[in-house]
Design a protein around this motif. Structure first.
Motif, mmCIF file in Angstrom:
data_model
loop_
_atom_site.group_PDB
_atom_site.id
_atom_site.type_symbol
_atom_site.label_atom_id
_atom_site.label_comp_id
_atom_site.label_asym_id
_atom_site.label_seq_id
_atom_site.Cartn_x
_atom_site.Cartn_y
_atom_site.Cartn_z
ATOM 1 N N HIS A 73 -123.584 -42.787 -20.497
ATOM 2 C CA HIS A 73 -122.328 -43.182 -21.132
ATOM 3 C C HIS A 73 -122.612 -44.048 -22.355
ATOM 4 O O HIS A 73 -123.593 -44.801 -22.386
ATOM 5 N N PRO A 146 -125.280 -48.241 -26.231
ATOM 6 C CA PRO A 146 -125.468 -47.845 -24.838
ATOM 7 C C PRO A 146 -124.490 -48.613 -23.954
ATOM 8 O O PRO A 146 -124.225 -49.792 -24.204
ATOM 9 N N TYR A 147 -123.936 -47.930 -22.948
ATOM 10 C CA TYR A 147 -123.010 -48.587 -22.010
ATOM 11 C C TYR A 147 -123.820 -49.095 -20.827
ATOM 12 O O TYR A 147 -124.420 -48.312 -20.089
ATOM 13 N N PHE A 148 -123.822 -50.410 -20.647
ATOM 14 C CA PHE A 148 -124.533 -51.025 -19.521
ATOM 15 C C PHE A 148 -123.519 -51.393 -18.433
ATOM 16 O O PHE A 148 -122.668 -52.272 -18.646
ATOM 17 N N ALA A 149 -123.613 -50.726 -17.291
ATOM 18 C CA ALA A 149 -122.676 -51.031 -16.206
ATOM 19 C C ALA A 149 -122.738 -52.511 -15.832
ATOM 20 O O ALA A 149 -121.718 -53.120 -15.497
ATOM 21 N N SER A 150 -123.930 -53.109 -15.929
ATOM 22 C CA SER A 150 -124.094 -54.508 -15.497
ATOM 23 C C SER A 150 -123.213 -55.471 -16.281
ATOM 24 O O SER A 150 -122.751 -56.474 -15.731
ATOM 25 N N THR A 151 -122.965 -55.200 -17.546
ATOM 26 C CA THR A 151 -122.144 -56.112 -18.355
ATOM 27 C C THR A 151 -120.799 -55.503 -18.768
ATOM 28 O O THR A 151 -119.866 -56.239 -19.067
ATOM 29 N N ASP A 152 -120.694 -54.189 -18.781
ATOM 30 C CA ASP A 152 -119.501 -53.554 -19.347
ATOM 31 C C ASP A 152 -118.512 -53.044 -18.298
ATOM 32 O O ASP A 152 -117.369 -52.731 -18.633
ATOM 33 N N SER A 153 -118.961 -52.944 -17.039
ATOM 34 C CA SER A 153 -118.093 -52.362 -16.022
ATOM 35 C C SER A 153 -117.472 -53.442 -15.142
ATOM 36 O O SER A 153 -118.184 -54.213 -14.503
ATOM 37 N N VAL A 154 -116.145 -53.498 -15.127
ATOM 38 C CA VAL A 154 -115.411 -54.443 -14.276
ATOM 39 C C VAL A 154 -114.331 -53.638 -13.552
ATOM 40 O O VAL A 154 -113.188 -53.542 -14.015
ATOM 41 N N ARG B 47 -124.302 -61.684 -19.089
ATOM 42 C CA ARG B 47 -124.217 -61.926 -17.648
ATOM 43 C C ARG B 47 -125.162 -63.040 -17.191
ATOM 44 O O ARG B 47 -125.146 -63.454 -16.052
ATOM 45 N N ARG B 105 -128.339 -52.822 -27.775
ATOM 46 C CA ARG B 105 -127.193 -53.676 -28.064
ATOM 47 C C ARG B 105 -127.557 -54.780 -29.048
ATOM 48 O O ARG B 105 -126.793 -55.734 -29.230
ATOM 49 N N VAL B 117 -117.352 -57.707 -22.937
ATOM 50 C CA VAL B 117 -116.286 -57.775 -21.944
ATOM 51 C C VAL B 117 -116.307 -59.185 -21.374
ATOM 52 O O VAL B 117 -117.342 -59.636 -20.891
ATOM 53 N N TYR B 147 -108.712 -55.114 -21.312
ATOM 54 C CA TYR B 147 -109.707 -54.269 -20.647
ATOM 55 C C TYR B 147 -109.016 -53.490 -19.540
ATOM 56 O O TYR B 147 -108.487 -54.074 -18.596
ATOM 57 N N SER B 153 -114.190 -48.907 -17.275
ATOM 58 C CA SER B 153 -115.165 -49.253 -16.240
ATOM 59 C C SER B 153 -115.857 -47.996 -15.709
ATOM 60 O O SER B 153 -115.196 -47.085 -15.200
#
Lengths: 165, 165
Positions: A73, A146-154, B47, B105, B117, B147, B153
């Motif tokens: 993603h 790049p989409y990083f789930a660790s920081t971008d996914s809530v 994070r 990033r 985010v 968001y 997400s």
């Protein structure tokens, strides 16, 4: 700015004077090709469409795509160049309720930089096939991240006004 | 641009000529206040820090904040004005491996617009207290967006090159 055509001010909307000068400058780094040629045809939001769109990066930046193909993603930033920039209060047509510009994802905002999370299907040279966009054909591209789930996914984030509508 | 001070080109990095002219212009709409005054002090990613940062929106745009306080999380766009814009290949210090700019990033990119985010703790007038930033004190603000977990997400997204490092 083209505030007359697609974005006439509705009752409950409010515009302000724009600053007299700009503070920074952007380069368009490519274009986004989508099936939609008019604003009324665009999906209301990106999750409504499974359409495959093509992101074409200018040759100048081709090498900057190294390793992008390892991402499932991406975050795309692009320029909503048809939008007015002076609205602080808006009444989106599909909700009919007044909200502040910064509580909306409307393309009409002081800096019309849209952000979409897309799924990368494949990369062929400087062309990326992606799913998850809702913008007009030919929209100028500003950035790929790049989409990083660790920081971008809530997953549990809530937009209160939207939940209550 | 300040490529000499913090961003000297490392072995394995590559720069290109920038376009001769800009394509669009940005307004700074506020400032971000953080505990970090030098790049070396900033967290490696957002994070890593629970520091509360303050986002101050210029009075011109105050009304655009209506209903933002109903959001648990926001997308912030801001301008990494200390970064070089001409790097296509980079070797981040903490990884030591070459990657394309669009797979990173890093603040060094053609359009140094960062996306974070953040969790919204509270809003007092035109000041938002948030957690989840890693930028320098005084960073110019470009945009605030709600968001939406439904579109933003993706918990199972993978950055392949990062996973393998």
């Amino acid at each position: 700015m083209d505030s007359g055509k697609d974005f006439g001010i509705r009752e409950g909307e409010k515009a302000v004077d724009l600053p007299s000068k700009a503070d920074a400058a952007l380069y368009f780094i490519g274009r986004i090709y989508t099936p939609w040629n008019e604003r009324k045809d665009c999906p209301k939001n990106a999750r409504e469409s499974e359409a495959v769109c093509v992101v074409e990066v200018d040759p100048r930046w081709h090498e900057a795509l190294k390793d992008v193909e390892t991402c499932t993603h991406l975050v795309l930033l692009y320029w909503m160049d048809k939008s007015p920039r002076n609205l602080v209060l808006q009444v989106p047509g599909h909700y009919g309720v007044q909200h502040g510009t910064f509580a909306l994802r409307s393309p009409a905002r002081p800096n019309p930089v849209a952000m979409s999370v897309v799924k990368l299907l494949r990369m062929d040279g400087n062309r990326l096939s992606v799913v998850g966009l809702d913008c007009l054909d030919g929209t100028p591209l500003l950035d790929i991240k790049p989409y990083f789930a660790s920081t971008d996914s809530v997953p549990d984030a809530v937009v209160g006004w939207h939940k209550n509508d």
